[in-house]
Scaffold this active site. Structure first.
Site, PDB file in Angstrom:
ATOM      1  N   ASP A 199       0.726  -1.256  -0.031  1.00  0.00           N
ATOM      2  CA  ASP A 199      -0.122  -0.237  -0.097  1.00  0.00           C
ATOM      3  C   ASP A 199       0.808   1.312   0.123  1.00  0.00           C
ATOM      4  O   ASP A 199       1.923   1.348   0.639  1.00  0.00           O
ATOM      5  CB  ASP A 199      -0.809  -0.103   1.405  1.00  0.00           C
ATOM      6  CG  ASP A 199      -1.902   1.008   1.328  1.00  0.00           C
ATOM      7  OD1 ASP A 199      -2.727   1.096   0.272  1.00  0.00           O
ATOM      8  OD2 ASP A 199      -1.954   1.866   2.172  1.00  0.00           O
ATOM      9  N   GLU A 255      14.696 -14.671  -0.371  1.00  0.00           N
ATOM     10  CA  GLU A 255      15.135 -15.757   0.313  1.00  0.00           C
ATOM     11  C   GLU A 255      14.091 -16.898   0.219  1.00  0.00           C
ATOM     12  O   GLU A 255      14.483 -18.077   0.727  1.00  0.00           O
ATOM     13  CB  GLU A 255      15.134 -15.262   1.769  1.00  0.00           C
ATOM     14  CG  GLU A 255      16.408 -14.454   2.199  1.00  0.00           C
ATOM     15  CD  GLU A 255      16.423 -13.972   3.734  1.00  0.00           C
ATOM     16  OE1 GLU A 255      15.817 -14.612   4.413  1.00  0.00           O
ATOM     17  OE2 GLU A 255      16.761 -12.955   4.032  1.00  0.00           O
TER      18      GLU A 255
END
Length: 539
Positions: A199, A255
């Site tokens: 957002d 990751e």
């Protein structure tokens, strides 16, 4: 890692309004899980959940008071885990709305920060002394009316809030804040989430010197709640330091396998396209971004071409996501009604056009039904800006009313209780059950258009080359080594006839007619044409 997101169709779920499983009038996670087969039946790739985190709900969950838990209004962490598991079993990815630029004023971080100027969280938000006359530190505006600064008597300082005063902005110049935010994102990735919708992604960092913005360089847009348009907002958002945090966030997501981040660029015009490109350039920032460029009332071939070409030219290495509606703007069937031969016609045209665009695609719940904006009276409103500035602004409630599942059921099958926003007859008339049994419904059109997009290499990975066409026609070619498609869309209510430079065949969803090399597009007409070579069009 796969690039599943590059051409994905992403379906936005507004949890309050999707399905209520317990009769309290507010949609919830169990309700969403129950209705996942509907979403999967569309052929989309991913769902985006608007915020479900713990919140006082002053701004419908965009004021987070605990980043690592589910608000009881929506259920529990176990309900969230069950939703992800069921979505994955149906072949759907799940991303959530991460509201990182600001928190609720009820967040423990802010409660500690406002106690004094020397506590451990004192510098976690943006605090500043009043000017000598007591006025705010800068001239920055809040999107929800008034100054973007609120005076706090406990600290004797102002704090920054780009939205409600109950939504204080975090201080991303503080590395401890960045670390804490990254930890909250890791929490959800560890639960199996497939990524984030970020957002107000260009609002994270403010100008540390607290310089006031200059006046707008273009004609200002003055709205009842939003004076942002009267300033050139160069100091309260879009700061260059934002990119460094995005790179830290990307390093975290890298990751994990197959994670995607899409950023909401809260800006308008050519600047929004430039920022989209900047934020997605290379492989160390966002995977993709979208702006409000196509969420505006503007509906012209030139506008859509400018948006797409602007991104192509400004960010050849970036990646866009295009949407026509979301929870913050009037639904596009109503927003573009003056250009429509009928509501269903503009709904089909918009779908056919959106599914032809290069990049990822966003659909807002109900869009697949051709849903229209709900007309509300003041007593029915919940949106803070509308409550404050009515009747100068209607607010966002009209696009947030509940999904309609069964036309004859109470509240069209959304809830057995009293819905948080009303379900009215014009919206109930577009219920899923009615459209399922009508072969020519907007719902079936969406399914067919999404399937066509996925079945054609040119629409999956073909580059876009725009064609010369009459003013009302948006026309372009999508081309790969194995396939060439030309897409033509009549954005007017008047029929148009075009001459093709070579033979072609109509394919996929269309409402046009082709005889020899003459293509007739009705008002709101559209066509996909398969052919060899480089087709051109002429009036």
């Amino acid at each position: 890692m796969s690039d599943w997101w590059r051409n994905a169709v992403i379906y936005q779920v507004y949890p309050r309004s999707f399905h209520d499983s317990d009769g309290d009038g507010v949609g919830d996670l169990k309700g969403i899980t129950r209705r996942l087969p509907h979403i999967a039946s569309l052929g989309v790739d991913c769902i985006w959940l608007s915020p479900v985190f713990t919140s006082p709900q002053k701004d419908m969950g965009y004021d987070v008071s605990d980043y690592c838990d589910v608000d009881p209004l929506f259920g529990t962490l176990a309900d969230f885990d069950a939703l992800i598991a069921e979505a994955h079993s149906l072949g759907l990815k799940v991303i959530t709305d991460q509201v990182l630029s600001h928190t609720s004023d009820q967040h423990p971080w802010f409660r500690e920060a406002r106690v004094s100027r020397d506590n451990p969280k004192a510098d976690w938000y943006v605090w500043a002394d009043p000017q000598p006359d007591g006025s705010p530190p800068t001239n920055w505006h809040s999107h929800f009316g008034g100054a973007a600064w609120e005076f706090d008597p406990q600290r004797g300082q102002y704090y920054l809030h780009n939205f409600l005063a109950a939504q204080p902005d975090l201080n991303f110049h503080n590395p401890d804040v960045q670390d804490a935010i990254l930890d909250t994102c890791r929490f959800w990735l560890e639960r199996g989430l497939d990524g984030f919708r970020l957002d107000t992604v260009n609002y994270y960092v403010h100008d540390q010197q607290l310089r006031s913005n200059p006046p707008a360089q273009v004609a200002p847009q003055v709205m009842a709640t939003d004076l942002f348009g009267m300033q050139d907002n160069i100091y309260n958002k879009n700061r260059p330091e934002n990119l460094a945090f995005l790179e830290r966030l990307r390093a975290l997501t890298d990751e994990y396998a197959d994670i995607m981040m899409v950023g909401e660029v809260g800006d308008i015009g050519t600047r929004s396209i430039r920022i989209m490109g900047e934020y997605t350039e290379g492989s160390a920032r966002l995977h993709m971004a979208y702006s409000f460029a196509m969420l505006s009332p503007e509906f012209s071939a030139d506008h859509f071409r400018t948006c797409i070409e602007g991104f192509q030219q400004g960010a050849p290495g970036g990646h866009p996501k295009w949407s026509f509606s979301n929870h913050d703007v009037e639904r596009h069937v109503s927003r573009w009604s003056q250009h429509a031969t009928s509501e269903d016609d503009i709904a089909r045209l918009a779908c056919a056009m959106l599914m032809s665009f290069e990049g990822a695609i966003g659909i807002y719940q109900g869009e697949e039904l051709g849903q229209t904006e709900t007309e509300l009276v003041y007593e029915e409103l919940t949106d803070p800006p509308a409550l404050r500035f009515w009747p100068g602004i209607k607010g966002r409630d009209g696009c947030r009313t509940p999904m309609v599942w069964e036309a004859e059921a109470p509240n069209a099958g959304f809830t057995s209780g009293n819905p948080w926003l009303p379900v009215k007859a014009p919206q109930a008339a577009r219920a899923v059950d009615l459209q399922e049994v009508a072969n020519d419904s907007v719902l079936h059109f969406y399914r067919n258009a999404i399937a066509f997009r996925k079945a054609n290499p040119a629409l999956q990975s073909g580059r876009t080359a725009f064609l010369t066409a009459p003013k009302a026609v948006l026309a372009f070619r999508r081309e790969t080594a194995e396939q060439t498609l030309t897409c033509a869309f009549n954005l007017s209510k008047e029929p148009l006839t075009l001459t093709l430079s070579e033979a072609a065949n109509l394919t996929g969803p269309y409402n046009a007619a082709l005889e020899n090399q003459t293509l007739t597009l009705p008002g709101n007409g559209f066509a996909y044409l398969s052919h060899d070579g480089h087709l051109s069009l002429s009036a």
